[in-house]
Design a protein around this motif. Sequence first.
Motif, PDB file in Angstrom:
ATOM      1  N   MET A 158       0.695  -1.215  -0.065  1.00 52.91           N
ATOM      2  CA  MET A 158      -0.017   0.118   0.000  1.00 52.91           C
ATOM      3  C   MET A 158       0.862   1.320  -0.014  1.00 52.91           C
ATOM      4  O   MET A 158       0.336   2.331  -0.258  1.00 52.91           O
ATOM      5  N   VAL A 159       2.021   1.252   0.437  1.00 54.45           N
ATOM      6  CA  VAL A 159       2.952   2.382   0.365  1.00 54.45           C
ATOM      7  C   VAL A 159       3.266   2.863  -0.869  1.00 54.45           C
ATOM      8  O   VAL A 159       2.886   4.182  -1.192  1.00 54.45           O
ATOM      9  N   PRO A 160       3.642   2.217  -1.985  1.00 53.50           N
ATOM     10  CA  PRO A 160       3.744   2.625  -3.116  1.00 53.50           C
ATOM     11  C   PRO A 160       2.341   3.167  -3.947  1.00 53.50           C
ATOM     12  O   PRO A 160       2.405   4.214  -4.667  1.00 53.50           O
ATOM     13  N   VAL A 161       1.330   2.402  -3.647  1.00 58.52           N
ATOM     14  CA  VAL A 161       0.040   2.871  -4.106  1.00 58.52           C
ATOM     15  C   VAL A 161      -0.412   4.064  -3.371  1.00 58.52           C
ATOM     16  O   VAL A 161      -0.741   5.131  -4.135  1.00 58.52           O
ATOM     17  N   ILE A 162      -0.036   4.389  -2.022  1.00 58.36           N
ATOM     18  CA  ILE A 162      -0.593   5.739  -1.624  1.00 58.36           C
ATOM     19  C   ILE A 162       0.444   6.897  -2.072  1.00 58.36           C
ATOM     20  O   ILE A 162      -0.277   8.051  -2.555  1.00 58.36           O
ATOM     21  N   LEU A 163       1.623   6.528  -2.530  1.00 62.96           N
ATOM     22  CA  LEU A 163       2.559   7.554  -3.322  1.00 62.96           C
ATOM     23  C   LEU A 163       1.915   8.055  -4.518  1.00 62.96           C
ATOM     24  O   LEU A 163       2.067   9.011  -5.125  1.00 62.96           O
ATOM     25  N   ILE A 164       1.610   6.704  -5.329  1.00 62.62           N
ATOM     26  CA  ILE A 164       1.257   6.996  -6.582  1.00 62.62           C
ATOM     27  C   ILE A 164      -0.158   7.759  -6.623  1.00 62.62           C
ATOM     28  O   ILE A 164      -0.297   8.629  -7.445  1.00 62.62           O
ATOM     29  N   VAL A 165      -1.075   7.518  -5.664  1.00 62.45           N
ATOM     30  CA  VAL A 165      -2.259   8.092  -5.544  1.00 62.45           C
ATOM     31  C   VAL A 165      -1.950   9.556  -5.376  1.00 62.45           C
ATOM     32  O   VAL A 165      -2.752  10.663  -5.920  1.00 62.45           O
ATOM     33  N   VAL A 166      -1.119   9.922  -4.237  1.00 63.38           N
ATOM     34  CA  VAL A 166      -0.525  11.400  -3.821  1.00 63.38           C
ATOM     35  C   VAL A 166      -0.245  12.062  -5.343  1.00 63.38           C
ATOM     36  O   VAL A 166      -0.567  13.295  -5.529  1.00 63.38           O
ATOM     37  N   GLY A 167       0.896  11.439  -5.966  1.00 63.11           N
ATOM     38  CA  GLY A 167       1.076  12.123  -7.273  1.00 63.11           C
ATOM     39  C   GLY A 167       0.098  12.257  -8.028  1.00 63.11           C
ATOM     40  O   GLY A 167       0.227  13.288  -9.081  1.00 63.11           O
ATOM     41  N   GLY A 168      -0.568  11.300  -8.239  1.00 61.52           N
ATOM     42  CA  GLY A 168      -1.871  11.463  -9.328  1.00 61.52           C
ATOM     43  C   GLY A 168      -2.807  12.583  -8.916  1.00 61.52           C
ATOM     44  O   GLY A 168      -3.194  13.227  -9.923  1.00 61.52           O
ATOM     45  N   PHE A 169      -2.907  12.661  -7.594  1.00 59.59           N
ATOM     46  CA  PHE A 169      -4.017  13.839  -7.164  1.00 59.59           C
ATOM     47  C   PHE A 169      -3.289  15.326  -7.735  1.00 59.59           C
ATOM     48  O   PHE A 169      -3.860  15.910  -7.948  1.00 59.59           O
ATOM     49  N   ILE A 170      -2.043  15.259  -7.608  1.00 61.57           N
ATOM     50  CA  ILE A 170      -1.256  16.601  -7.705  1.00 61.57           C
ATOM     51  C   ILE A 170      -1.140  16.851  -8.954  1.00 61.57           C
ATOM     52  O   ILE A 170      -1.651  17.962  -9.468  1.00 61.57           O
ATOM     53  N   VAL A 171      -1.071  15.963 -10.004  1.00 55.84           N
ATOM     54  CA  VAL A 171      -1.051  16.081 -11.284  1.00 55.84           C
ATOM     55  C   VAL A 171      -2.474  16.434 -11.885  1.00 55.84           C
ATOM     56  O   VAL A 171      -2.609  17.193 -12.695  1.00 55.84           O
ATOM     57  N   ALA A 172      -3.417  15.577 -11.368  1.00 60.18           N
ATOM     58  CA  ALA A 172      -4.756  15.902 -11.780  1.00 60.18           C
ATOM     59  C   ALA A 172      -5.374  17.322 -11.371  1.00 60.18           C
ATOM     60  O   ALA A 172      -5.873  17.957 -12.157  1.00 60.18           O
ATOM     61  N   ARG A 173      -4.790  17.741 -10.260  1.00 61.97           N
ATOM     62  CA  ARG A 173      -5.183  19.120  -9.679  1.00 61.97           C
ATOM     63  C   ARG A 173      -4.603  20.107 -10.552  1.00 61.97           C
ATOM     64  O   ARG A 173      -5.432  21.253 -11.127  1.00 61.97           O
TER      65      ARG A 173
END
Length: 284
Positions: A196-211
Amino acid sequence: MIFQVLVFFWLVFFVSAISQLVLAGSFASYYWAFNKPDDIPTLPVAKAIGITLRYHVGSAAFGSLIITILKLIQGILEYLNRKFEKEQNKLAAFIVKCLGCCCLCLEKLILYINRNAYILVMVHGSNFCSSAWRAFKLLARNILRVLVLDKITDLLMMVGRLVAILLVALPSGFFFSGYISYFEDYVKTLGLNFYMVPVILIVVGGFIVAREFFSVYSMGVDTIFLSFLEDLERNDGTAEKPYYMSKDLMKILGKKNVKDRNDSNGNADGETGEEAEAEAENQV
């Protein structure tokens, strides 16, 4: 140190203002092109960058300075709040918190006005103060349209961000958890104890890019909307003051230009007056 922090915030808001000016100029060059797409510049973003850096750096610096001053005031109020709470002065702490809340609301308002002021700066080429006052009056005269558009835009942008995050989170979760048998051998070689650690990091990065990605669309919506309001107030569809909005938008609103600039017969798009009127009635 305080001076360096202030300069840092000023530069951050200055870069943000420059980006908003460039985006506003790019979208405005589309709207205010009378014959679309022939009158649209070949490189609208590059042209907007050139115009911004040549004429409107001062507007970006002044608008960002206002936000920086508000941030400074918020910092002073936060310092006073902590000091009064430490001294157990509840009344003074309450007053400081109220002032901090008012300052935060004022910051949101100033950011909104700055955003619309930058749009009119690129549309009219005027200075920041006159553009801000003009944008404020224009939005005040169309407050119902502004409220409806803001709510719809916020909803669509939120849905878009959620969809973008889900498109990143679900495949990464299936991949790192080894749920898909095709990737089992590869996932085992990673040696992950907590997938879940890399998944959470990917989600956070995806949120920043999407925003950041959808902020471009948000600026485009605001620019087109403000230009549309300006177009309705400045023009009436006559030969002297034709509408600059797209033909699809004119059909939706039931508007039409009485005379096209490129039509020597005096009818829009080469249609007769009866045909154009009948088509507009059908669209309505």
